[in-house]
Every structure is written in structure tokens, then in C-alpha cells.
Design an enzyme around this catalytic site. Structure first.
Site, mmCIF file in Angstrom:
data_model
loop_
_atom_site.group_PDB
_atom_site.id
_atom_site.type_symbol
_atom_site.label_atom_id
_atom_site.label_comp_id
_atom_site.label_asym_id
_atom_site.label_seq_id
_atom_site.Cartn_x
_atom_site.Cartn_y
_atom_site.Cartn_z
ATOM 1 N N SER A 52 -19.692 57.288 14.686
ATOM 2 C CA SER A 52 -18.532 56.648 14.061
ATOM 3 C C SER A 52 -18.119 57.322 12.761
ATOM 4 O O SER A 52 -16.950 57.257 12.362
ATOM 5 C CB SER A 52 -18.829 55.166 13.801
ATOM 6 O OG SER A 52 -19.998 55.012 13.016
ATOM 7 N N GLY A 89 -21.225 54.460 17.582
ATOM 8 C CA GLY A 89 -22.454 53.932 18.161
ATOM 9 C C GLY A 89 -23.385 54.966 18.738
ATOM 10 O O GLY A 89 -24.513 54.646 19.132
ATOM 11 N N ASN A 117 -27.386 56.425 13.431
ATOM 12 C CA ASN A 117 -27.699 55.250 14.253
ATOM 13 C C ASN A 117 -29.158 55.232 14.700
ATOM 14 O O ASN A 117 -29.730 54.157 14.910
ATOM 15 C CB ASN A 117 -26.769 55.195 15.470
ATOM 16 C CG ASN A 117 -25.348 54.827 15.081
ATOM 17 O OD1 ASN A 117 -25.120 53.922 14.284
ATOM 18 N ND2 ASN A 117 -24.379 55.548 15.629
ATOM 19 N N ASP A 198 -17.491 46.537 5.798
ATOM 20 C CA ASP A 198 -18.830 46.446 6.397
ATOM 21 C C ASP A 198 -19.896 47.063 5.498
ATOM 22 O O ASP A 198 -21.100 46.933 5.752
ATOM 23 C CB ASP A 198 -18.859 47.072 7.793
ATOM 24 C CG ASP A 198 -18.574 48.571 7.804
ATOM 25 O OD1 ASP A 198 -18.521 49.208 6.734
ATOM 26 O OD2 ASP A 198 -18.395 49.123 8.914
ATOM 27 N N HIS A 201 -19.289 52.173 6.576
ATOM 28 C CA HIS A 201 -18.395 53.270 6.962
ATOM 29 C C HIS A 201 -17.418 53.612 5.844
ATOM 30 O O HIS A 201 -16.945 52.721 5.139
ATOM 31 C CB HIS A 201 -17.615 52.899 8.226
ATOM 32 C CG HIS A 201 -18.476 52.723 9.436
ATOM 33 N ND1 HIS A 201 -19.016 51.502 9.783
ATOM 34 C CD2 HIS A 201 -18.887 53.605 10.367
ATOM 35 C CE1 HIS A 201 -19.731 51.649 10.886
ATOM 36 N NE2 HIS A 201 -19.670 52.916 11.266
#
Length: 229
Positions: A52, A89, A117, A198, A201
Site C-alpha cells: 500500500s 496488503g 506487512n 489511520d 499511511h
């Protein structure tokens, strides 16, 4: 002096030359010059391959890292295209599963950015390293150069995990002689105003900071791949 040029000179000196005889030679010389110039003008083709952070999570396409980096390089007079092959992801395992078909033929270089991740999910660093090394090997087998973007384990994973995870990237870069950028999120990770709500990011401003810091390494990488050099 090449053969075609010698033929033209000799025939002009020694015998009359009809236009119909001259045109094929002139056409051949013209096409050679045109094709040669076109080859020299072909841009360097890169692919940003990652998760991402590369894909541009919740950002418009023009604000994603590959698009912003391409624009920054072009502003420096570097002819380059950067395709966005980021998938939100993705772990290193899922990246390895798709790398063969995600990188098209004719690609000169890949910016490889994966592993965040893995760390967030607590995947064993040994698996992360194995997957990254396999991706590097596959790309090099195809003659595709790699710029490795490093990642660091989040503090909540603890010092033992970080001690196993963080050295993966500099070690691989050294072992495989890769162009290396130590930390993809440098300048952003601790700055709340440069991240989305969030808290993970980068927002558009954050991507801008990432591109500014990444640019010298990218410039070095692209210039080393520039056709005709």
C-alpha cells in the site's frame, strides 16, 4: 565511411545516377538514422513493486509514490516511466507469488518495496528475507535491475524482532550489489501531519517528503540504466 555512403560517392563521381536508383539508398540511410535516434530516445522503464505504501493507499493515482517520483525525475530532465505495481496488503510472500507476471517484459528496473506487512503481522524475519532474496534473484535472472527500498520493524514488535528484521535489507543489498535506500518511510513515520488518519499511511504531503528524500537514490539508479550510456 560506411559502404552505402561510399557507393553513393562512387556512383556520383563515375556514372550518372537515376533518381529511381538513388531513392532506395537514401531511404535506407534515412531509416537507419531515424531508428537509431528512436532507440536513443526510449525512456528508462521502471516498475514500483510493493504494498500500500507504493500503491498510494486512499490517494488519487497522481499522488501515489511512483507517479510523484516519475514527475520529479522528469523535472530533472530524466526520461523515465514508472508503472505502479503496488498492491495494498501485500506481504513478501504474496509479492513473490505475483512478481513474474507483474513485471512486464522490457522493464529496465524495479523499485522493490515490501516487508512492512510482514513486520506488522509478526511474520518470522527469516521468511521475509527468503522471499525478498527470491524476488531479487528472479528479477536479476531476467536482466532487471533492482533498487531495494528498506523497511524497519515497528517498535511494538520489540527489540529481539527488530534485531532480526532490520538487517535484512542492508544485508541483501550488500550481498547482491543492489542500489539501496535504507528506509522507505524516512521523514514520515514519526510525523502525524504527514500521515492519513489511520496513523500508518502517508498522505499527499507525506508522499512528497518521501519522494524528495528518495530522489537522489532514484536518480543514481535511473542514470545507471539510461539507454545509450
Amino acid at each position: 565511411m560506411d559502404t552505402d555512403h561510399q557507393t553513393i560517392v562512387r556512383r556520383f563521381r563515375n556514372e550518372p545516377m537515376a533518381l529511381k536508383d538513388f531513392l532506395p539508398i537514401l531511404f535506407g540511410l534515412t531509416m537507419t538514422i531515424v531508428l537509431s535516434a528512436a532507440a536513443r530516445a526510449e525512456p528508462v522503464s521502471l516498475v514500483g513493486f510493493g504494498d500500500s505504501l507504493m500503491a498510494g493507499y486512499q490517494l488519487p493515482p497522481e499522488d501515489a509514490f511512483p507517479a510523484r517520483l516519475e514527475k520529479a525525475l522528469k523535472e530533472k530532465g530524466i526520461d523515465v516511466t514508472i508503472a505502479n505495481a503496488g498492491v495494498s496488503g501485500d506481504t513478501t510472500s504474496s509479492g513473490l507469488a505475483r512478481i513474474d507476471w507483474s513485471i512486464p517484459e522490457g522493464t529496465d528496473g524495479v523499485i522493490l518495496e515490501l516487508g512492512a506487512n510482514d513486520a506488522l503481522r509478526g511474520i518470522p524475519p527469516e521468511e521475509t528475507r527468503k522471499n525478498l532474496e527470491a524476488m531479487v534473484a528472479r528479477l536479476k535472472e531476467r536482466g532487471v535491475a533492482v533498487l531495494l527500498a528498506g523497511m524497519m520493524a515497528p517498535p511494538n514488535m520489540g527489540p529481539d524482532y527488530a534485531a532480526r528484521f532490520n538487517p535484512i535489507y542492508p544485508d541483501l543489498a550488500k550481498e547482491h550489489n543492489l542500489v539501496f535506500y535504507p528506509f522507505f518511510l524516512d521523514g514520515v513515520v514519526t510525523e502525524v501531519g504527514l500521515k492519513l488518519d489511520d496513523g500508518m499511511h502517508p498522505n499527499g504531503g507525506g508522499v512528497g517528503v518521501m519522494v524528495d528524500r528518495f530522489l537522489p537514490t532514484a536518480e543514481l539508479f535511473v542514470r545507471s540504466l539510461a539507454k545509450g550510456e
